[in-house]
Design a protein around this motif. Structure first.
Motif, PDB file in Angstrom:
ATOM      1  N   SER A  41       0.836  -1.204   0.000  1.00  0.00           N
ATOM      2  CA  SER A  41       0.000   0.000   0.000  1.00  0.00           C
ATOM      3  C   SER A  41       0.871   1.254   0.000  1.00  0.00           C
ATOM      4  O   SER A  41       0.417   2.338  -0.331  1.00  0.00           O
ATOM      5  CB  SER A  41      -0.949   0.005   1.203  1.00  0.00           C
ATOM      6  OG  SER A  41      -0.225   0.179   2.398  1.00  0.00           O
ATOM      7  N   ASN A  44       0.959   3.529  -3.075  1.00  0.00           N
ATOM      8  CA  ASN A  44      -0.086   4.510  -3.341  1.00  0.00           C
ATOM      9  C   ASN A  44      -0.253   5.526  -2.229  1.00  0.00           C
ATOM     10  O   ASN A  44      -0.907   6.545  -2.430  1.00  0.00           O
ATOM     11  CB  ASN A  44      -1.386   3.799  -3.721  1.00  0.00           C
ATOM     12  CG  ASN A  44      -1.315   3.339  -5.178  1.00  0.00           C
ATOM     13  OD1 ASN A  44      -0.756   4.053  -6.020  1.00  0.00           O
ATOM     14  ND2 ASN A  44      -1.818   2.166  -5.475  1.00  0.00           N
ATOM     15  N   ILE A 117      -1.839  -5.195  -0.791  1.00  0.00           N
ATOM     16  CA  ILE A 117      -2.101  -5.021  -2.229  1.00  0.00           C
ATOM     17  C   ILE A 117      -3.534  -4.525  -2.414  1.00  0.00           C
ATOM     18  O   ILE A 117      -3.801  -3.608  -3.196  1.00  0.00           O
ATOM     19  CB  ILE A 117      -1.866  -6.348  -2.992  1.00  0.00           C
ATOM     20  CG1 ILE A 117      -0.396  -6.763  -2.861  1.00  0.00           C
ATOM     21  CG2 ILE A 117      -2.261  -6.199  -4.458  1.00  0.00           C
ATOM     22  CD1 ILE A 117      -0.066  -8.100  -3.497  1.00  0.00           C
ATOM     23  N   GLY A 118      -4.461  -5.111  -1.638  1.00  0.00           N
ATOM     24  CA  GLY A 118      -5.851  -4.670  -1.711  1.00  0.00           C
ATOM     25  C   GLY A 118      -5.997  -3.203  -1.343  1.00  0.00           C
ATOM     26  O   GLY A 118      -6.655  -2.424  -2.051  1.00  0.00           O
ATOM     27  N   SER A 120      -3.763  -0.954  -1.521  1.00  0.00           N
ATOM     28  CA  SER A 120      -3.139  -0.189  -2.587  1.00  0.00           C
ATOM     29  C   SER A 120      -4.154   0.075  -3.709  1.00  0.00           C
ATOM     30  O   SER A 120      -4.285   1.201  -4.203  1.00  0.00           O
ATOM     31  CB  SER A 120      -1.940  -0.972  -3.110  1.00  0.00           C
ATOM     32  OG  SER A 120      -0.956  -0.116  -3.594  1.00  0.00           O
ATOM     33  N   TYR A 121      -4.890  -0.961  -4.102  1.00  0.00           N
ATOM     34  CA  TYR A 121      -5.887  -0.794  -5.169  1.00  0.00           C
ATOM     35  C   TYR A 121      -7.034   0.105  -4.739  1.00  0.00           C
ATOM     36  O   TYR A 121      -7.583   0.860  -5.548  1.00  0.00           O
ATOM     37  CB  TYR A 121      -6.415  -2.157  -5.628  1.00  0.00           C
ATOM     38  CG  TYR A 121      -5.564  -2.708  -6.745  1.00  0.00           C
ATOM     39  CD1 TYR A 121      -5.665  -2.171  -8.031  1.00  0.00           C
ATOM     40  CD2 TYR A 121      -4.640  -3.713  -6.517  1.00  0.00           C
ATOM     41  CE1 TYR A 121      -4.859  -2.643  -9.052  1.00  0.00           C
ATOM     42  CE2 TYR A 121      -3.827  -4.180  -7.516  1.00  0.00           C
ATOM     43  CZ  TYR A 121      -3.939  -3.653  -8.789  1.00  0.00           C
ATOM     44  OH  TYR A 121      -3.147  -4.100  -9.807  1.00  0.00           O
ATOM     45  N   ILE A 122      -7.397   0.049  -3.461  1.00  0.00           N
ATOM     46  CA  ILE A 122      -8.468   0.925  -2.985  1.00  0.00           C
ATOM     47  C   ILE A 122      -8.037   2.391  -3.133  1.00  0.00           C
ATOM     48  O   ILE A 122      -8.768   3.222  -3.659  1.00  0.00           O
ATOM     49  CB  ILE A 122      -8.833   0.586  -1.523  1.00  0.00           C
ATOM     50  CG1 ILE A 122      -9.525  -0.783  -1.476  1.00  0.00           C
ATOM     51  CG2 ILE A 122      -9.739   1.661  -0.921  1.00  0.00           C
ATOM     52  CD1 ILE A 122      -9.746  -1.323  -0.084  1.00  0.00           C
ATOM     53  N   PHE A 124      -5.738   3.637  -5.088  1.00  0.00           N
ATOM     54  CA  PHE A 124      -5.600   3.872  -6.521  1.00  0.00           C
ATOM     55  C   PHE A 124      -6.955   4.242  -7.127  1.00  0.00           C
ATOM     56  O   PHE A 124      -7.106   5.247  -7.816  1.00  0.00           O
ATOM     57  CB  PHE A 124      -5.057   2.560  -7.098  1.00  0.00           C
ATOM     58  CG  PHE A 124      -4.825   2.504  -8.572  1.00  0.00           C
ATOM     59  CD1 PHE A 124      -3.688   3.067  -9.121  1.00  0.00           C
ATOM     60  CD2 PHE A 124      -5.713   1.828  -9.389  1.00  0.00           C
ATOM     61  CE1 PHE A 124      -3.447   2.962 -10.490  1.00  0.00           C
ATOM     62  CE2 PHE A 124      -5.476   1.732 -10.749  1.00  0.00           C
ATOM     63  CZ  PHE A 124      -4.344   2.305 -11.304  1.00  0.00           C
ATOM     64  N   ASN A 125      -7.976   3.450  -6.805  1.00  0.00           N
ATOM     65  CA  ASN A 125      -9.281   3.686  -7.410  1.00  0.00           C
ATOM     66  C   ASN A 125      -9.998   4.880  -6.800  1.00  0.00           C
ATOM     67  O   ASN A 125     -10.746   5.578  -7.493  1.00  0.00           O
ATOM     68  CB  ASN A 125     -10.136   2.423  -7.317  1.00  0.00           C
ATOM     69  CG  ASN A 125      -9.721   1.415  -8.378  1.00  0.00           C
ATOM     70  OD1 ASN A 125      -9.908   1.652  -9.560  1.00  0.00           O
ATOM     71  ND2 ASN A 125      -9.095   0.319  -7.958  1.00  0.00           N
ATOM     72  N   TYR A 233      -2.794   9.372 -11.009  1.00  0.00           N
ATOM     73  CA  TYR A 233      -3.115   8.257 -10.107  1.00  0.00           C
ATOM     74  C   TYR A 233      -2.244   7.026 -10.380  1.00  0.00           C
ATOM     75  O   TYR A 233      -2.223   6.107  -9.587  1.00  0.00           O
ATOM     76  CB  TYR A 233      -4.610   7.918 -10.199  1.00  0.00           C
ATOM     77  CG  TYR A 233      -4.995   7.193 -11.472  1.00  0.00           C
ATOM     78  CD1 TYR A 233      -4.941   7.838 -12.708  1.00  0.00           C
ATOM     79  CD2 TYR A 233      -5.397   5.864 -11.431  1.00  0.00           C
ATOM     80  CE1 TYR A 233      -5.277   7.173 -13.864  1.00  0.00           C
ATOM     81  CE2 TYR A 233      -5.731   5.191 -12.605  1.00  0.00           C
ATOM     82  CZ  TYR A 233      -5.663   5.851 -13.808  1.00  0.00           C
ATOM     83  OH  TYR A 233      -5.978   5.184 -14.954  1.00  0.00           O
ATOM     84  N   PHE A 237       2.752   2.884  -8.907  1.00  0.00           N
ATOM     85  CA  PHE A 237       3.291   1.562  -9.219  1.00  0.00           C
ATOM     86  C   PHE A 237       4.706   1.620  -9.774  1.00  0.00           C
ATOM     87  O   PHE A 237       5.596   0.932  -9.289  1.00  0.00           O
ATOM     88  CB  PHE A 237       2.355   0.792 -10.152  1.00  0.00           C
ATOM     89  CG  PHE A 237       1.162   0.280  -9.412  1.00  0.00           C
ATOM     90  CD1 PHE A 237       1.276  -0.845  -8.598  1.00  0.00           C
ATOM     91  CD2 PHE A 237      -0.059   0.937  -9.472  1.00  0.00           C
ATOM     92  CE1 PHE A 237       0.182  -1.302  -7.874  1.00  0.00           C
ATOM     93  CE2 PHE A 237      -1.148   0.480  -8.748  1.00  0.00           C
ATOM     94  CZ  PHE A 237      -1.041  -0.636  -7.947  1.00  0.00           C
TER      95      PHE A 237
END
Lengths: 309, 253
Positions: A41, A44, A117-118, A120-122, A124-125, A233, A237
């Motif tokens: 995370s 991000n 990782i999850g 991080s995607y949250i 990001f989005n 955004y 990565f």
């Protein structure tokens, strides 16, 4: 431009990028040193930090076409922007630890890493949703002063990045080496059970590691914006992976290692781009990572995992 | 050596009352009672996996008892965090010493004083440790991991003293040390005790432990099977056979 000038220019570019990677690498290393957790995370948090910095600069009325600031106004805006960005990013790191990672503290296996990782995607989005997919122009409060050193050009932004990173890394080194909390962090990284027996509240040490690492990532995000004059955004990565490589290169868990690793990665990127091609920068960086892992798995300065003795 | 003072409630520093500890389904301590008086050296004897280390972990709060009470200075502490227990005056000397390997000897001592304010008391405690262990003073700028086993044990004991504890819990202080160092370490333990600190000590080396302890408990598969003064236990036939005898065989081998 002579060859020497070109090399000097690559050193200027490489150390600036490298200082930014180093700040980001420190966050990986601080958390890994204590929890043996690779915190994806962090990528991000860095990206969010650059947007917090952008918001702060806009708040101060720094816009692409506005007149550059000078003197105390410039220093004031820079200090305030760095401070707020680092505080906000640091708190984001603390919230991530508290909400997503602490409940998994005693779960064995890769659950915590996958959670990062999850998260991080949250992030990001959320940023994609909030600001859209276009790259955002990043205004600079710096006057466009530059110095010619032979044929090489040194701009104010590089000097700012050097000064800010030296101050931050010096501050972190002082904190870790000499303060009570810093010593508790080192003790916990070396032997968490023994540290707890000395009366160290390990949860507080973990919060501190996340706060400091994330605050440094936020500063790195702000530097990214000031250096490239844009943010987006997606920056987490690519930059995060290079910084992670820097942490592994220096020996993950090792604080000075992360600093040296970051600067090395920056220099490799600058010279690789010059000798081969900018498009090959990541190929070169990750090839070096592979070579280091093959021949020196614990990184240049060792310490893959805390020695539990 | 055993003291003849009558035991009253006020004399008790540490007390286990019907303590039961589990690891999952494994019942480790079974209705265990200990009563350690102020100023005593009490030794806990027993074979492998009898619950000795679990006793230490229960005192330090690493393991919480499922049933029963642990009293320190008359107050229940079984719900307190490890940090709160250290603050109240319990300090551990951990099994295998467990120095912080990449911190200096001085920093290791500082970690021992972690729960205390830095001030004149810190300096007094430091001087006390240095006078008990001149070797520790010589080595103060060296990294913990570079010391010999015996030196590490001195630092580990010094680190416990830096907390200015009322009770020191020692887990296997003689483990891995040469016989010469074992003698030295046990002399120091007695000296620390004479200076007023109560000591509760888990020790495999029963002969050594009984030579300095006032009293001892014998733990077998989580049950206290025997307790008494060190002199009584030294004469007890089953102790001689199970612990002292065994040791002589080991020594001859």
């Amino acid at each position: 431009m002579t060859t020497a000038d070109v090399y000097l220019q690559q050193v200027i570019n490489g150390t600036s990028l490298g200082a930014m990677y180093a700040l980001l690498a420190l966050g990986f290393t601080l958390v890994y040193g204590i929890l043996e957790l690779i915190n994806f995370s962090h990528f991000n948090v860095f990206m969010v930090g650059s947007f917090v910095g952008l918001g702060m600069l806009e708040l101060f009325g720094v816009e692409p076409n506005a007149a550059a600031l000078t003197g105390f106004a410039l220093i004031g805006v820079l200090v305030a922007t760095f401070a707020v960005t680092m505080l906000a990013s640091g708190l984001l790191g603390v919230v991530i630890e508290r909400v997503a990672l602490r409940p998994l503290r005693n779960v064995k296996g890769p659950a915590a890493m996958i959670t990062t990782i999850g998260v991080s995607y949250i992030l990001f989005n959320l940023v994609l949703l909030g600001v859209g997919a276009d790259a955002k122009n990043f205004p600079s409060p710096l006057p466009s002063i530059s110095f010619a050193i032979g044929g090489a050009v040194l701009r104010l932004r590089e000097i700012l990045i050097w000064i800010a990173s030296l101050l931050l890394m010096g501050g972190l080194t002082y904190f870790v080496q000499f303060t009570k909390m810093g010593k508790a962090m080192r003790a916990t990284a070396q032997d968490p059970d023994a540290a707890r027996m000395m009366g160290v509240e390990v949860d507080r040490v973990i919060i501190m590691a996340f706060f400091l690492g994330s605050a440094l990532a936020g500063a790195g995000g702000l530097m990214f914006g000031l250096y490239y004059n844009l943010t987006s955004y997606v920056i987490g990565f690519t930059t995060g992976l290079r910084a992670f490589t820097a942490a592994v290169l220096g020996g993950i868990g090792n604080v000075p290692g992360a600093m040296v690793g970051g600067v090395l990665i920056g220099l490799i990127e600058a010279f690789g781009s010059y000798w081969i091609s900018a498009a090959w920068a990541d190929v070169i960086i990750f090839s070096i990572l592979v070579l280091v892992l093959v021949f020196k798995p614990a990184g240049l300065f060792g310490r893959l995992a805390p020695n539990k003795s | 050596m055993p003291r003849e003072t009558p035991s009253t409630e006020a004399d008790l520093l540490l007390e286990f009352k019907s303590v039961n500890t589990y690891y999952g389904d494994l019942h480790v301590l079974k209705d265990v009672n200990y009563a350690i008086r102020r100023g005593e050296i009490v030794s806990l004897l027993g074979g492998n996996a009898c619950g000795k280390s679990t006793t230490m972990k229960t005192i330090m709060g690493v393991v919480r008892p499922t049933r029963g009470t642990v009293l320190f200075d008359g107050e229940p502490i079984e719900r307190l965090s490890t940090s709160a227990r250290v603050r109240r005056g319990i300090a551990p000397v951990l099994e295998a010493r467990r120095l912080f390997p990449r911190m200096t000897v001085f920093e290791n001592l500082e970690m021992g004083a972690y729960t205390r304010k830095r001030g004149s008391e810190f300096n007094e405690d430091l001087e006390r440790v240095y006078s008990l262990f001149p070797r520790v003073k010589e080595r103060r700028n060296q990294l913990g991991g570079t010391l010999s086993g015996g030196e590490q044990q001195m630092v580990a004991i010094g680190r416990a003293l830096m907390a200015r504890p009322r009770l020191i819990c020692m887990d296997e202080p003689s483990m891995g040390l040469s016989p010469l160092f074992v003698e030295q370490v046990f002399d120091i333990i007695q000296e620390i005790n004479r200076q007023g600190t109560t000591i509760f000590m888990v020790e495999q080396n029963a002969a050594m432990a009984l030579s300095i302890a006032h009293r001892a408990y014998v733990l077998q598969t989580g049950v206290v099977v025997l307790s008494g003064t060190a002199a009584e236990l030294k004469e007890n036939p089953s102790i001689r056979e199970a612990y002292l005898g065994e040791l002589q065989v080991n020594a001859a081998a």
